[in-house]
Design an enzyme around this catalytic site. Structure first.
Site, PDB file in Angstrom:
ATOM      1  N   GLU A  85      15.489  36.205 -32.712  1.00 53.90           N
ATOM      2  CA  GLU A  85      16.719  35.502 -32.346  1.00 53.90           C
ATOM      3  C   GLU A  85      16.769  34.117 -32.978  1.00 53.90           C
ATOM      4  O   GLU A  85      15.739  33.522 -33.291  1.00 53.90           O
ATOM      5  CB  GLU A  85      16.819  35.378 -30.824  1.00 53.90           C
ATOM      6  CG  GLU A  85      16.909  36.746 -30.163  1.00 53.90           C
ATOM      7  CD  GLU A  85      17.153  36.683 -28.668  1.00 53.90           C
ATOM      8  OE1 GLU A  85      17.721  37.639 -28.148  1.00 53.90           O
ATOM      9  OE2 GLU A  85      16.786  35.677 -28.032  1.00 53.90           O
ATOM     10  N   CYS A 335      16.624  26.949 -24.834  1.00 53.56           N
ATOM     11  CA  CYS A 335      15.198  26.904 -25.134  1.00 53.56           C
ATOM     12  C   CYS A 335      14.406  27.787 -24.190  1.00 53.56           C
ATOM     13  O   CYS A 335      14.609  27.751 -22.987  1.00 53.56           O
ATOM     14  CB  CYS A 335      14.665  25.497 -24.930  1.00 53.56           C
ATOM     15  SG  CYS A 335      15.145  24.389 -26.201  1.00 53.56           S
TER      16      CYS A 335
HETATM   17  N1  SAH Z   1       6.223  26.984 -29.866  1.00 55.70           N
HETATM   18  C1  SAH Z   1       6.829  25.732 -30.074  1.00 55.70           C
HETATM   19  C2  SAH Z   1       8.279  25.825 -30.458  1.00 55.70           C
HETATM   20  C3  SAH Z   1       9.111  26.863 -29.756  1.00 55.70           C
HETATM   21  S1  SAH Z   1       9.361  26.637 -28.045  1.00 55.70           S
HETATM   22  C4  SAH Z   1       6.648  24.834 -28.853  1.00 55.70           C
HETATM   23  O1  SAH Z   1       6.233  25.313 -27.823  1.00 55.70           O
HETATM   24  O2  SAH Z   1       6.911  23.647 -29.002  1.00 55.70           O
HETATM   25  C5  SAH Z   1      10.638  25.415 -28.041  1.00 55.70           C
HETATM   26  C6  SAH Z   1      10.716  24.560 -26.811  1.00 55.70           C
HETATM   27  O3  SAH Z   1      11.253  25.290 -25.712  1.00 55.70           O
HETATM   28  C7  SAH Z   1       9.361  24.048 -26.358  1.00 55.70           C
HETATM   29  O4  SAH Z   1       9.390  22.673 -26.110  1.00 55.70           O
HETATM   30  C8  SAH Z   1       9.144  24.830 -25.091  1.00 55.70           C
HETATM   31  O5  SAH Z   1       8.291  24.173 -24.235  1.00 55.70           O
HETATM   32  C9  SAH Z   1      10.540  24.972 -24.551  1.00 55.70           C
HETATM   33  N2  SAH Z   1      10.680  26.011 -23.540  1.00 55.70           N
HETATM   34  C10 SAH Z   1      10.019  27.181 -23.455  1.00 55.70           C
HETATM   35  N3  SAH Z   1      10.396  27.864 -22.360  1.00 55.70           N
HETATM   36  C11 SAH Z   1      11.335  27.123 -21.747  1.00 55.70           C
HETATM   37  C12 SAH Z   1      12.139  27.309 -20.564  1.00 55.70           C
HETATM   38  N4  SAH Z   1      12.043  28.413 -19.836  1.00 55.70           N
HETATM   39  N5  SAH Z   1      12.982  26.324 -20.221  1.00 55.70           N
HETATM   40  C13 SAH Z   1      13.115  25.220 -20.986  1.00 55.70           C
HETATM   41  N6  SAH Z   1      12.421  25.008 -22.103  1.00 55.70           N
HETATM   42  C14 SAH Z   1      11.527  25.941 -22.491  1.00 55.70           C
END
Ligand code: SAH
Ligand code: SF4
Length: 341
Positions: A85, A335
């Protein structure tokens, strides 16, 4: 799109050299996503080349636009029938950004993240990462003529630094003035805190923005949320960031997924501020608070009041902080909601 193979084919079939330039411009600069759209090419060439090569390495399955029109989520098929996605976001009027994925699934398996739920299926190739950009550029061309992609965030599915080579190659294509040609500062890469990756990135791409997903500054809590913290605990991340800032003089964006009742208290904000000040001067940090977006897990979103109080306390402590607008929650494109369903 494999430019080397296309160049060889064009030359083997007696086409003039400038055809390659026409294709490159049409695809990378003008948003053409199929050879039929490249009207600068003579029709017989268009008809022949379209059976030989593909511009996109991904094929759209579903495209969902949010009600507010500020986010569009695409689910795409890969050649081997995996799915990935990617999201087109309208962060400011007329200014579009895209959020790209780097892996199918993610091996890190943070407990609040939908992407990590089923582990890693495989890494994406540079072509598959770049194709997300090419697809959205073509989408804008068709649906919002004249509007362009001004920024790319590597914050979709996957941990970019666990697929470093492909991510690096895709960054070179994104920034090459002859190809996509985005400015380094219009691109951000978000890592969960992969220490060797941060060190490599500082050397290879010092002008591209770095975001680090921190979420907690106590090892016990952070390890519960982010299992990779056992391998690269907070003191190692701290050292890597110190060296990063010393070497690049760049600001670091700190991502902080806020979970209701877990890491949203005033004392959490105070500890975060202390931790950051132990790394470098507060002027080097901006904390992006991302209120938890619902996934199938058992966490609660923080209340608006807690988010505001946390953010205000950081500001009082001299740490700049922003609260991420949750675009696209209604299309499950926010996110952490991206998954390979
Ligand atoms: N793997 C990398 C980039 C992808 S995740 C990382 O973790 O930084 C992108 C962002 O989305 C990250 O900051 C992650 O913590 C956040 N994220 C993941 N699950 C989420 C959720 N359920 N609610 C809000 N943000 C989330
Ligand atoms: Fe992977 Fe980032 Fe999700 Fe963690 S938050 S599982 S590192 S994509």
């Amino acid at each position: 799109m494999d430019l080397k193979k296309i160049a060889a084919w064009l030359s083997d079939n007696g086409h003039p050299e400038f055809r390659l330039q026409q294709i490159t411009d049409a695809v990378y600069k003008k948003g053409s996503a199929s050879f039929e759209e490249i009207t600068a090419l003579p029709e017989p060439l268009r008809n022949a080349i379209k059976y030989k090569f593909r511009i996109l390495a991904i094929e759209p399955e579903t495209i969902l636009e949010s009600k507010a029109g500020d986010a569009v989520k695409g689910s795409f098929w890969l050649k081997d029938k995996h799915k990935v996605e990617s999201v087109l976001l309208n962060l400011f009027p007329g200014k579009w950004s895209i959020c790209v994925s780097t892996q199918v699934g993610c091996p890190v398996q943070c407990v609040f993240c939908a992407t990590g739920r089923r582990g890693l299926k495989r890494n994406l190739s540079p072509d598959e990462i770049i194709s997300q950009h090419l697809f959205w550029a073509n989408y804008l061309k068709k649906h919002r003529p004249g509007e362009k992609i001004g920024g790319v965030i590597y914050m979709g599915m996957g941990e970019p630094f666990l697929n470093y080579e492909s991510v690096a190659e895709s960054l070179r294509i994104m920034t090459d003035p002859d190809l996509i040609g985005l400015g380094d500062r219009h691109i951000s890469v978000s890592t969960v805190g992969h220490v060797p990756g941060i060190r490599r990135f500082a050397k290879d791409f010092p002008q591209i923005n770095l975001a680090v997903s921190l979420h907690a500054v106590e090892n016990e809590l952070r390890s519960k949320l982010v299992p990779l913290n056992d391998k690269y605990p907070l003191d190692q991340i701290s050292k890597a960031l110190k060296d990063y800032i010393y070497a690049t003089k760049r600001k670091v964006f700190i991502e902080y997924v806020m979970l209701g009742g877990v890491n949203d208290s005033q004392s959490s904000a105070r500890r975060l501020s202390e931790w950051l000040k132990g790394v470098a001067s507060p002027k080097y940090f901006t904390v992006n608070i991302i209120p938890y977006n619902a996934t199938a897990y058992d966490f609660k979103a923080p209340t608006k009041e807690r988010v505001a109080a946390f953010s205000n306390l950081l500001l009082t402590l001299n740490i700049s902080s922003t609260v991420r607008k949750s675009l696209g929650a209604d299309i499950i494109g926010a996110c952490g909601q991206l998954a390979d369903k």
